[in-house]
Design an enzyme around this catalytic site. Structure first.
Site, PDB file in Angstrom:
ATOM      1  N   HIS A   1      43.977  39.458  29.769  1.00 32.07           N
ATOM      2  CA  HIS A   1      45.123  39.809  29.529  1.00 32.07           C
ATOM      3  C   HIS A   1      45.855  40.878  30.412  1.00 32.07           C
ATOM      4  O   HIS A   1      45.279  41.543  31.371  1.00 32.07           O
ATOM      5  CB  HIS A   1      45.172  40.348  28.063  1.00 32.07           C
ATOM      6  CG  HIS A   1      44.161  41.685  27.841  1.00 32.07           C
ATOM      7  ND1 HIS A   1      43.061  41.397  27.898  1.00 32.07           N
ATOM      8  CD2 HIS A   1      44.568  42.751  27.876  1.00 32.07           C
ATOM      9  CE1 HIS A   1      42.400  42.728  27.730  1.00 32.07           C
ATOM     10  NE2 HIS A   1      43.260  43.484  27.477  1.00 32.07           N
TER      11      HIS A   1
ATOM     12  N   THR B   1      49.689  40.303  34.457  1.00 33.50           N
ATOM     13  CA  THR B   1      49.628  39.775  35.894  1.00 33.50           C
ATOM     14  C   THR B   1      48.272  39.933  36.245  1.00 33.50           C
ATOM     15  O   THR B   1      47.534  40.873  35.757  1.00 33.50           O
ATOM     16  CB  THR B   1      50.828  40.815  36.524  1.00 33.50           C
ATOM     17  OG1 THR B   1      50.503  42.104  36.094  1.00 33.50           O
ATOM     18  CG2 THR B   1      52.139  40.424  36.427  1.00 33.50           C
ATOM     19  N   ARG B   2      48.079  39.240  37.488  1.00 35.55           N
ATOM     20  CA  ARG B   2      46.650  39.449  38.083  1.00 35.55           C
ATOM     21  C   ARG B   2      47.264  39.152  39.352  1.00 35.55           C
ATOM     22  O   ARG B   2      48.043  38.310  39.941  1.00 35.55           O
ATOM     23  CB  ARG B   2      45.775  38.086  37.570  1.00 35.55           C
ATOM     24  CG  ARG B   2      45.242  38.414  36.465  1.00 35.55           C
ATOM     25  CD  ARG B   2      44.352  39.615  36.518  1.00 35.55           C
ATOM     26  NE  ARG B   2      43.430  39.709  35.216  1.00 35.55           N
ATOM     27  CZ  ARG B   2      43.954  40.442  34.128  1.00 35.55           C
ATOM     28  NH1 ARG B   2      44.919  41.118  34.159  1.00 35.55           N
ATOM     29  NH2 ARG B   2      42.923  40.765  32.984  1.00 35.55           N
TER      30      ARG B   2
ATOM     31  N   LYS C   1      53.011  48.146  37.555  1.00 33.36           N
ATOM     32  CA  LYS C   1      51.818  48.172  37.003  1.00 33.36           C
ATOM     33  C   LYS C   1      50.686  49.005  37.883  1.00 33.36           C
ATOM     34  O   LYS C   1      50.737  48.647  39.129  1.00 33.36           O
ATOM     35  CB  LYS C   1      51.418  46.709  36.760  1.00 33.36           C
ATOM     36  CG  LYS C   1      49.880  46.659  35.855  1.00 33.36           C
ATOM     37  CD  LYS C   1      49.651  45.339  35.716  1.00 33.36           C
ATOM     38  CE  LYS C   1      48.392  45.089  35.125  1.00 33.36           C
ATOM     39  NZ  LYS C   1      48.164  43.323  34.926  1.00 33.36           N
TER      40      LYS C   1
ATOM     41  N   HIS D   1      40.459  50.513  39.929  1.00 35.90           N
ATOM     42  CA  HIS D   1      39.625  49.370  40.392  1.00 35.90           C
ATOM     43  C   HIS D   1      38.059  50.028  40.030  1.00 35.90           C
ATOM     44  O   HIS D   1      37.974  50.995  40.778  1.00 35.90           O
ATOM     45  CB  HIS D   1      39.795  48.670  41.764  1.00 35.90           C
ATOM     46  CG  HIS D   1      39.180  47.515  41.701  1.00 35.90           C
ATOM     47  ND1 HIS D   1      38.882  46.433  40.690  1.00 35.90           N
ATOM     48  CD2 HIS D   1      38.372  46.836  43.035  1.00 35.90           C
ATOM     49  CE1 HIS D   1      38.556  45.357  41.125  1.00 35.90           C
ATOM     50  NE2 HIS D   1      38.051  45.516  42.366  1.00 35.90           N
TER      51      HIS D   1
ATOM     52  N   LYS E   1      42.038  35.134  39.963  1.00 36.78           N
ATOM     53  CA  LYS E   1      42.682  34.167  41.021  1.00 36.78           C
ATOM     54  C   LYS E   1      41.915  32.864  41.160  1.00 36.78           C
ATOM     55  O   LYS E   1      42.564  32.221  41.504  1.00 36.78           O
ATOM     56  CB  LYS E   1      42.823  35.137  42.241  1.00 36.78           C
ATOM     57  CG  LYS E   1      41.429  35.497  42.778  1.00 36.78           C
ATOM     58  CD  LYS E   1      41.613  36.382  44.081  1.00 36.78           C
ATOM     59  CE  LYS E   1      41.773  37.980  43.636  1.00 36.78           C
ATOM     60  NZ  LYS E   1      41.022  38.775  42.856  1.00 36.78           N
TER      61      LYS E   1
HETATM   62  C1  LIG Z   1      42.417  45.303  34.167  1.00 38.47           C
HETATM   63  C2  LIG Z   1      42.052  44.276  34.835  1.00 38.47           C
HETATM   64  C3  LIG Z   1      42.436  43.841  35.933  1.00 38.47           C
HETATM   65  C4  LIG Z   1      42.072  42.600  36.539  1.00 38.47           C
HETATM   66  N1  LIG Z   1      42.698  42.509  37.591  1.00 38.47           N
HETATM   67  C5  LIG Z   1      42.539  41.338  38.327  1.00 38.47           C
HETATM   68  C6  LIG Z   1      43.427  40.707  39.547  1.00 38.47           C
HETATM   69  O1  LIG Z   1      44.483  41.186  39.629  1.00 38.47           O
HETATM   70  N2  LIG Z   1      43.021  39.561  40.084  1.00 38.47           N
HETATM   71  C7  LIG Z   1      42.007  39.042  39.844  1.00 38.47           C
HETATM   72  O2  LIG Z   1      41.719  37.976  40.275  1.00 38.47           O
HETATM   73  N3  LIG Z   1      40.973  39.434  38.786  1.00 38.47           N
HETATM   74  C8  LIG Z   1      41.509  40.532  38.026  1.00 38.47           C
HETATM   75  N4  LIG Z   1      40.651  40.784  36.973  1.00 38.47           N
HETATM   76  C9  LIG Z   1      39.442  40.196  36.611  1.00 38.47           C
HETATM   77  C10 LIG Z   1      39.749  38.981  35.890  1.00 38.47           C
HETATM   78  O3  LIG Z   1      40.744  38.884  35.083  1.00 38.47           O
HETATM   79  C11 LIG Z   1      38.335  38.480  35.069  1.00 38.47           C
HETATM   80  O4  LIG Z   1      37.385  38.495  36.032  1.00 38.47           O
HETATM   81  C12 LIG Z   1      38.639  37.312  34.332  1.00 38.47           C
HETATM   82  O5  LIG Z   1      39.801  37.281  33.681  1.00 38.47           O
HETATM   83  C13 LIG Z   1      37.223  37.098  33.618  1.00 38.47           C
HETATM   84  O6  LIG Z   1      37.481  35.617  32.877  1.00 38.47           O
HETATM   85  P1  LIG Z   1      36.223  35.380  31.815  1.00 38.47           P
HETATM   86  O7  LIG Z   1      36.460  33.912  31.382  1.00 38.47           O
HETATM   87  O8  LIG Z   1      34.916  35.708  32.463  1.00 38.47           O
HETATM   88  O9  LIG Z   1      36.386  36.517  30.480  1.00 38.47           O
HETATM   89  P2  LIG Z   1      37.540  36.178  29.394  1.00 38.47           P
HETATM   90  O10 LIG Z   1      38.780  35.815  29.868  1.00 38.47           O
HETATM   91  O11 LIG Z   1      37.470  37.518  28.514  1.00 38.47           O
HETATM   92  O12 LIG Z   1      36.754  35.028  28.411  1.00 38.47           O
HETATM   93  C14 LIG Z   1      35.573  35.190  27.995  1.00 38.47           C
HETATM   94  C15 LIG Z   1      35.835  34.160  26.631  1.00 38.47           C
HETATM   95  O13 LIG Z   1      34.488  34.026  26.071  1.00 38.47           O
HETATM   96  C16 LIG Z   1      34.736  34.176  24.706  1.00 38.47           C
HETATM   97  N5  LIG Z   1      33.568  34.560  23.816  1.00 38.47           N
HETATM   98  C17 LIG Z   1      32.561  35.402  23.965  1.00 38.47           C
HETATM   99  N6  LIG Z   1      31.644  35.265  23.354  1.00 38.47           N
HETATM  100  C18 LIG Z   1      32.023  34.249  22.661  1.00 38.47           C
HETATM  101  C19 LIG Z   1      31.096  33.534  21.562  1.00 38.47           C
HETATM  102  N7  LIG Z   1      29.893  34.105  21.138  1.00 38.47           N
HETATM  103  N8  LIG Z   1      31.705  32.398  21.038  1.00 38.47           N
HETATM  104  C20 LIG Z   1      32.746  31.955  21.532  1.00 38.47           C
HETATM  105  N9  LIG Z   1      33.468  32.426  22.267  1.00 38.47           N
HETATM  106  C21 LIG Z   1      33.058  33.643  23.102  1.00 38.47           C
HETATM  107  C22 LIG Z   1      35.809  35.392  24.354  1.00 38.47           C
HETATM  108  O14 LIG Z   1      36.465  35.227  23.087  1.00 38.47           O
HETATM  109  C23 LIG Z   1      36.634  35.319  25.641  1.00 38.47           C
HETATM  110  O15 LIG Z   1      37.728  34.293  25.300  1.00 38.47           O
HETATM  111  C24 LIG Z   1      40.982  41.949  36.283  1.00 38.47           C
HETATM  112  C25 LIG Z   1      40.240  42.181  35.169  1.00 38.47           C
HETATM  113  C26 LIG Z   1      40.949  43.407  34.507  1.00 38.47           C
HETATM  114  C27 LIG Z   1      40.128  43.741  33.101  1.00 38.47           C
END
Ligand SMILES: Cc1cc2nc3c(=O)[nH]c(=O)nc-3n(C[C@H](O)[C@H](O)[C@H](O)COP(=O)(O)OP(=O)(O)OC[C@H]3O[C@@H](n4cnc5c(N)ncnc54)[C@H](O)[C@@H]3O)c2cc1C
Length: 366
Positions: free
Chosen positions: A35, A38-39, A253, A257, A335
């Site tokens: 969330h 922006t990314r 923003k 990191h 990304k």
């Molecule tokens: C502040 C911040 C800035 C960032 N900036 C960048 C950037 O500029 N560029 C970039 O490329 N990346 C960036 N990132 C990193 C990137 O956003 C993350 O690496 C990526 O969004 C992670 O995705 P994910 O699917 O692993 O996690 P999430 O999107 O959190 O998805 C995990 C999902 O699993 C679900 N879940 C967990 N446990 C269970 C369960 N037991 N049962 C059912 N569902 C479950 C959760 O509800 C969630 O929806 C940033 C991250 C942050 C926090």
């Protein structure tokens, strides 16, 4: 990563699968790692040149998705990596641009100030300016991937948590707060909750709290819009990076990191502290002084870090034919999501890998 996997697995073609997607919340939501509106997407990848072909594929796939949904998911702003010439950021970015001929310019501190008056690097810093970098709108991206997947037949179970799963020779069984499902294969993409879905990873992954902040520019607003202000990574101390994104109408923003403190993803303090606000305020004052007006909003997000800060995208070590493991993304995964979804599809279908995936293997933690 889950939304991207669902999207990729339901795209037309021989690899298409019947897919059930389960999430304990209703993505896009503000409780995990995706969330904050922006990314950054960038190609001069300081972390390792091996990411460049993956992000190039992701760019193409984001474009394709954008065309299918008819809504903007990406905005080009250009990107700058600023730091000392011999620092991790500039050296790493230069290694990637050299390895993959990424269009770029090297700018002196004075050159940066001249071209981007909102940015005020120290004299001893230089910048690697890349053309194609920009911003993805993560909530829109997730909505787009899920809506396309649903259109293609994916069944989505939202606000339903996976409680346990097990795999056998003939398939997998997943128990949730609402029932039980059986399938041929399972993709685990739990982000900050991966340790709950795969206890073997508990000692390996660290979930850290990462504040993000938006500031109203104090003056010279015109220097901070997406046309005039690139997404920027700043190496402000040895191996210490903060990043800034232009003002899309909701402020400039900025965030640090890494450096966040370890947390339990089920007990996250969602308020930023005075010292967290002060750290970013001070960095902005030093490097983008006109951007540092009123702090208008802060949020807390989660990174799920591996020890080497590279991703996990692999088959399960015991249930290789049945289970694929994706995340943790160590704070830089968004990304790549569309391209990672495609890698997941390759792993699910047993297709030949498109990239060298050794950096993302689970075996590196043994
Ligand atoms: C502040 C911040 C800035 C960032 N900036 C960048 C950037 O500029 N560029 C970039 O490329 N990346 C960036 N990132 C990193 C990137 O956003 C993350 O690496 C990526 O969004 C992670 O995705 P994910 O699917 O692993 O996690 P999430 O999107 O959190 O998805 C995990 C999902 O699993 C679900 N879940 C967990 N446990 C269970 C369960 N037991 N049962 C059912 N569902 C479950 C959760 O509800 C969630 O929806 C940033 C991250 C942050 C926090």
């Amino acid at each position: 990563m889950g939304s991207a996997s669902v999207y990729s697995l339901t795209r037309p073609g021989p690899h298409r699968r019947r897919v059930l997607g389960i999430d304990r919340f209703a993505p896009p939501h503000g409780l995990g790692s995706s969330h904050g509106r922006t990314r950054i997407i960038r190609e001069a990848y300081f972390e390792h040149p091996a990411y460049v072909p993956v992000v190039r594929r992701a760019f193409d796939l984001w474009r394709e998705l954008e065309r299918s949904v008819g809504r903007p998911l990406y905005r080009k702003t250009r990107g700058l990596n600023i730091g000392p010439e011999d620092g991790t950021l500039v050296r790493g970015a230069r290694a990637s641009v050299a390895a993959f001929k990424v269009p770029h310019q090297i700018l002196s501190a004075a050159g940066i100030r001249r071209q981007f008056p909102g940015l005020q690097p120290l004299d001893e810093m230089i910048g690697v300016l890349e053309e194609r970098a920009g911003v993805l709108f993560p909530e829109e991206c997730i909505r787009a991937m899920l809506s396309q997947a649903a259109k293609a037949g994916a069944e989505l179970k939202l606000d339903e948590a996976v409680v346990s799963w097990d795999a056998a020779d003939d398939g997998v069984r997943v128990t949730t707060t609402a029932g039980e499902y059986r399938a041929k294969q399972l993709v685990l993409a739990g982000g900050a909750w991966m340790g709950q879905l795969m206890p073997e990873l508990r000692g390996v992954l660290s979930v850290v709290r990462q504040p993000i902040h938006w500031f109203d520019p104090a003056s010279h607003d015109e220097d901070f819009g997406p046309d005039r202000c690139p997404v920027t990574l700043w190496e402000y101390g040895p191996n210490r990076v903060f990043y800034t994104l232009p003002d899309f109408g909701d402020g400039v923003k900025a965030g640090v990191h890494y450096e966040g403190r370890a947390v339990d993803p089920d007990r996250v303090d969602r308020q930023t502290s005075t010292s967290e606000d002060a750290q970013v305020t001070d960095l902005l004052r030093r490097f983008m002084p006109h951007a540092k007006g009123r702090l208008r909003e802060s949020q807390v997000c989660l990174y799920t870090n591996t020890p080497d800060l590279h991703f996990i995208v692999d088959v399960h070590p015991v249930h290789a034919k049945r289970v694929v493991v994706v995340s943790a993304c160590s704070g830089h995964g968004f990304k790549f999501a569309t391209a990672v979804g495609e890698i997941v599809t390759d792993l699910v279908t047993g297709s030949a890998p498109r990239y060298d995936l050794s950096m993302f293997r689970l075996t590196r933690f043994q």
